[in-house]
Design an enzyme around this catalytic site. Structure first.
Site, PDB file in Angstrom:
ATOM      1  N   SER A 187     -16.602  45.671 -58.240  1.00  0.00           N
ATOM      2  CA  SER A 187     -16.410  44.815 -57.065  1.00  0.00           C
ATOM      3  C   SER A 187     -15.136  43.988 -57.170  1.00  0.00           C
ATOM      4  O   SER A 187     -14.622  43.503 -56.160  1.00  0.00           O
ATOM      5  CB  SER A 187     -17.545  43.819 -56.930  1.00  0.00           C
ATOM      6  OG  SER A 187     -18.687  44.437 -56.527  1.00  0.00           O
ATOM      7  N   CYS A 221     -22.671  37.174 -59.526  1.00  0.00           N
ATOM      8  CA  CYS A 221     -22.975  38.015 -60.702  1.00  0.00           C
ATOM      9  C   CYS A 221     -22.736  39.506 -60.432  1.00  0.00           C
ATOM     10  O   CYS A 221     -22.950  39.944 -59.315  1.00  0.00           O
ATOM     11  CB  CYS A 221     -24.427  37.814 -61.110  1.00  0.00           C
ATOM     12  SG  CYS A 221     -24.673  36.176 -61.790  1.00  0.00           S
ATOM     13  N   ASP A 235     -29.598  28.978 -55.168  1.00  0.00           N
ATOM     14  CA  ASP A 235     -29.531  29.767 -53.936  1.00  0.00           C
ATOM     15  C   ASP A 235     -28.200  29.457 -53.233  1.00  0.00           C
ATOM     16  O   ASP A 235     -27.896  28.288 -52.961  1.00  0.00           O
ATOM     17  CB  ASP A 235     -30.723  29.370 -53.038  1.00  0.00           C
ATOM     18  CG  ASP A 235     -30.755  30.175 -51.749  1.00  0.00           C
ATOM     19  OD1 ASP A 235     -29.755  30.853 -51.419  1.00  0.00           O
ATOM     20  OD2 ASP A 235     -31.784  30.127 -51.057  1.00  0.00           O
ATOM     21  N   ASP A 291     -19.935  37.117 -51.690  1.00  0.00           N
ATOM     22  CA  ASP A 291     -20.209  38.565 -51.654  1.00  0.00           C
ATOM     23  C   ASP A 291     -21.727  38.804 -51.667  1.00  0.00           C
ATOM     24  O   ASP A 291     -22.193  39.805 -52.189  1.00  0.00           O
ATOM     25  CB  ASP A 291     -19.526  39.212 -52.887  1.00  0.00           C
ATOM     26  CG  ASP A 291     -19.549  40.733 -52.871  1.00  0.00           C
ATOM     27  OD1 ASP A 291     -19.656  41.308 -51.782  1.00  0.00           O
ATOM     28  OD2 ASP A 291     -19.462  41.335 -53.955  1.00  0.00           O
ATOM     29  N   LYS A 332     -21.555  42.245 -44.650  1.00  0.00           N
ATOM     30  CA  LYS A 332     -22.181  43.561 -44.868  1.00  0.00           C
ATOM     31  C   LYS A 332     -22.645  44.057 -43.506  1.00  0.00           C
ATOM     32  O   LYS A 332     -23.324  43.319 -42.770  1.00  0.00           O
ATOM     33  CB  LYS A 332     -23.377  43.444 -45.815  1.00  0.00           C
ATOM     34  CG  LYS A 332     -23.104  42.591 -47.048  1.00  0.00           C
ATOM     35  CD  LYS A 332     -22.331  43.312 -48.120  1.00  0.00           C
ATOM     36  CE  LYS A 332     -22.001  42.370 -49.259  1.00  0.00           C
ATOM     37  NZ  LYS A 332     -21.079  42.898 -50.246  1.00  0.00           N
TER      38      LYS A 332
HETATM   39  C1  LIG Z   1     -22.790  42.594 -54.506  1.00  0.00           C
HETATM   40  S1  LIG Z   1     -23.399  41.496 -55.706  1.00  0.00           S
HETATM   41  C2  LIG Z   1     -22.018  40.515 -56.072  1.00  0.00           C
HETATM   42  C3  LIG Z   1     -21.040  41.162 -56.993  1.00  0.00           C
HETATM   43  C4  LIG Z   1     -19.970  40.199 -57.434  1.00  0.00           C
HETATM   44  N1  LIG Z   1     -19.127  39.775 -56.310  1.00  0.00           N
HETATM   45  C5  LIG Z   1     -19.066  40.818 -58.474  1.00  0.00           C
HETATM   46  O1  LIG Z   1     -17.897  41.009 -58.198  1.00  0.00           O
HETATM   47  O2  LIG Z   1     -19.541  41.073 -59.584  1.00  0.00           O
HETATM   48  C6  LIG Z   1     -24.393  40.411 -54.783  1.00  0.00           C
HETATM   49  C7  LIG Z   1     -24.956  39.260 -55.580  1.00  0.00           C
HETATM   50  O3  LIG Z   1     -25.451  38.300 -54.640  1.00  0.00           O
HETATM   51  C8  LIG Z   1     -26.529  37.655 -55.246  1.00  0.00           C
HETATM   52  N2  LIG Z   1     -27.307  36.986 -54.195  1.00  0.00           N
HETATM   53  C9  LIG Z   1     -27.955  37.530 -53.154  1.00  0.00           C
HETATM   54  N3  LIG Z   1     -28.548  36.567 -52.408  1.00  0.00           N
HETATM   55  C10 LIG Z   1     -28.230  35.387 -53.002  1.00  0.00           C
HETATM   56  C11 LIG Z   1     -28.518  34.037 -52.706  1.00  0.00           C
HETATM   57  N4  LIG Z   1     -29.253  33.705 -51.639  1.00  0.00           N
HETATM   58  N5  LIG Z   1     -28.018  33.082 -53.513  1.00  0.00           N
HETATM   59  C12 LIG Z   1     -27.259  33.399 -54.582  1.00  0.00           C
HETATM   60  N6  LIG Z   1     -26.957  34.681 -54.914  1.00  0.00           N
HETATM   61  C13 LIG Z   1     -27.434  35.655 -54.130  1.00  0.00           C
HETATM   62  C14 LIG Z   1     -27.270  38.755 -56.001  1.00  0.00           C
HETATM   63  O4  LIG Z   1     -28.027  38.190 -57.060  1.00  0.00           O
HETATM   64  C15 LIG Z   1     -26.106  39.618 -56.504  1.00  0.00           C
HETATM   65  O5  LIG Z   1     -25.768  39.284 -57.827  1.00  0.00           O
END
Ligand SMILES: C[S@@+](CC[C@H](N)C(=O)[O-])C[C@H]1O[C@@H](n2cnc3c(N)ncnc32)[C@H](O)[C@@H]1O
Length: 363
Positions: A194, A227, A266, A284, A313
């Site tokens: 990513s 993450c 969150d 993201d 998305k």
């Molecule tokens: C596509 S991944 C991100 C990848 C990251 N940008 C990278 O480059 O490694 C989406 C992330 O969004 C997190 N996520 C989804 N909903 C979330 C929320 N409400 N609050 C915080 N994190 C969230 C997920 O845990 C996941 O790790």
């Protein structure tokens, strides 16, 4: 030459067709978009002579979300003889009413669409480039200087080895990359692929010569949905301190930099730490686009940050309509507050079912 050929990611032809029809008509240019599903391109036929050239000059390429490239093209040349493909292509350029202007070309791209089938032609295109370039030069083309305000790039767009469109794009209003694709090398120490999405976004939206002014070691960023850390990696690499918000695990290599704080929270509830001025918000998270758009608008309106890069998305259906709605919602919210800003969106090469948006508050 009164058509536009526009390249896109495979599967997004309908969105691109709707977008070009929409944006051309806003400029009083009417035409018909021909779509072949999963072909990786759209042909927009303008009804009035000269209008494809006008669009190629005046419709800002960076305002087209789904287009990777915008080229003025001829009718499709078909049944090209393997013995001599060069003569019919040359005669298209010679006979064009713009032949004089086309001599002021700086580069030749012999391209295909970005699909698996079309890419089988890429070896042929590579080999064909040299003899075609030599023939064009001999004929007085490819003699231009990039500094010239109407300098163009010549494109020959092959659908098959016997069929191609012949055309050009304006250097001041196109993608400078072959097939409109900015290829990037995956950094071996980055935590996820990513990372290339944010790197491409930075290279696309922020002027190269101003990058260190826009992103530097005096700045703080928040990365929502961080993450394992591919986006955070790009920011830390540029010296920023990053609050990485996600319940997941961040790569150990990022903790070791001492330039991140992992907040297992969150992303929709997280607020900037007290007395900490945040410069950049990146996001993201995989969520409904309208929820993300509202969240980003809230951060800017509250003065929690002054710049943002985020992904929307896209749903499987009505993707262009959804994008328009989200961007309009952000614009309305910021306009209501009297904020001045730059808003740009692009379906980047490293994006899949998503687009990337750049939002920057102006002083
Ligand atoms: C596509 S991944 C991100 C990848 C990251 N940008 C990278 O480059 O490694 C989406 C992330 O969004 C997190 N996520 C989804 N909903 C979330 C929320 N409400 N609050 C915080 N994190 C969230 C997920 O845990 C996941 O790790």
């Amino acid at each position: 030459m009164n058509k536009l050929a526009l390249y896109c990611r495979i599967g997004f032809e309908k969105e691109l067709a709707a977008e070009i029809t929409d944006k051309a008509s806003e400029r009083g240019v009417f035409g018909f978009a021909r779509v072949e599903p999963n072909s990786g391109y759209v042909i927009f036929e303008c009804y009035q002579a000269g209008e494809a050239d006008r669009l190629a000059q005046e419709l800002p390429f960076d305002q087209l979300i789904f287009a990777r490239q915008m080229i003025v093209v001829s009718d499709l040349l078909q049944d090209l003889s393997p013995e001599d493909r060069i003569s019919p292509i040359l005669s298209q350029y010679r006979q064009s009413e713009l032949a004089k202007k086309l001599k002021n070309s700086t580069e030749l791209f012999v391209e295909t669409a970005d699909t698996n089938e079309a890419k089988e032609l890429s070896g042929f295109c590579r080999k064909f480039t040299v003899p075609l370039r030599n023939a064009l030069k001999k004929d007085g083309f490819l003699q231009g200087k990039d500094s010239h305000k109407s300098a163009v790039t010549l494109h020959v767009f092959f659908l098959q080895s016997t069929a191609c469109y012949v055309g050009y794009s304006y250097n001041h209003n196109h993608s400078p990359y072959f097939m409109g694709i900015q290829r990037l090398k995956f950094p071996a120490d980055a935590p996820s692929r990513s990372t290339l999405k944010l790197e491409e976004a930075i290279l696309t939206f922020i002027p190269k010569q101003k990058e260190s002014q826009y992103l530097n070691e005096n700045q703080y960023a928040v990365d929502l949905g961080a993450c394992p850390g591919g986006w955070t990696y790009q920011l830390v690499k540029r010296g920023l301190f990053v609050y990485a918000v996600d319940h997941g695990k961040m790569a150990a290599s990022l903790h070791e930099t001492g330039r991140i704080e992992h907040c297992a929270e969150d992303g929709f509830k997280f607020q900037p730490p007290k007395r900490r001025r945040i410069d950049w918000l990146v996001c993201d998270m995989v969520e409904q686009p309208s929820r993300i758009a509202q969240l980003i608008a809230k951060w800017l309106i509250n003065g929690w940050c002054h710049a943002s890069i985020f992904n929307l998305k896209l749903p499987m259906k009505k993707r262009y309509a959804e994008v328009k709605e989200c961007l309009a919602m952000i614009e309305q919210a910021l306009d209501k507050q009297g904020l001045k800003y730059k808003l740009k969106a692009k379906h980047l090469y490293h994006d899949r079912e998503e687009i990337t948006v750049y939002l920057y508050l102006l002083p």
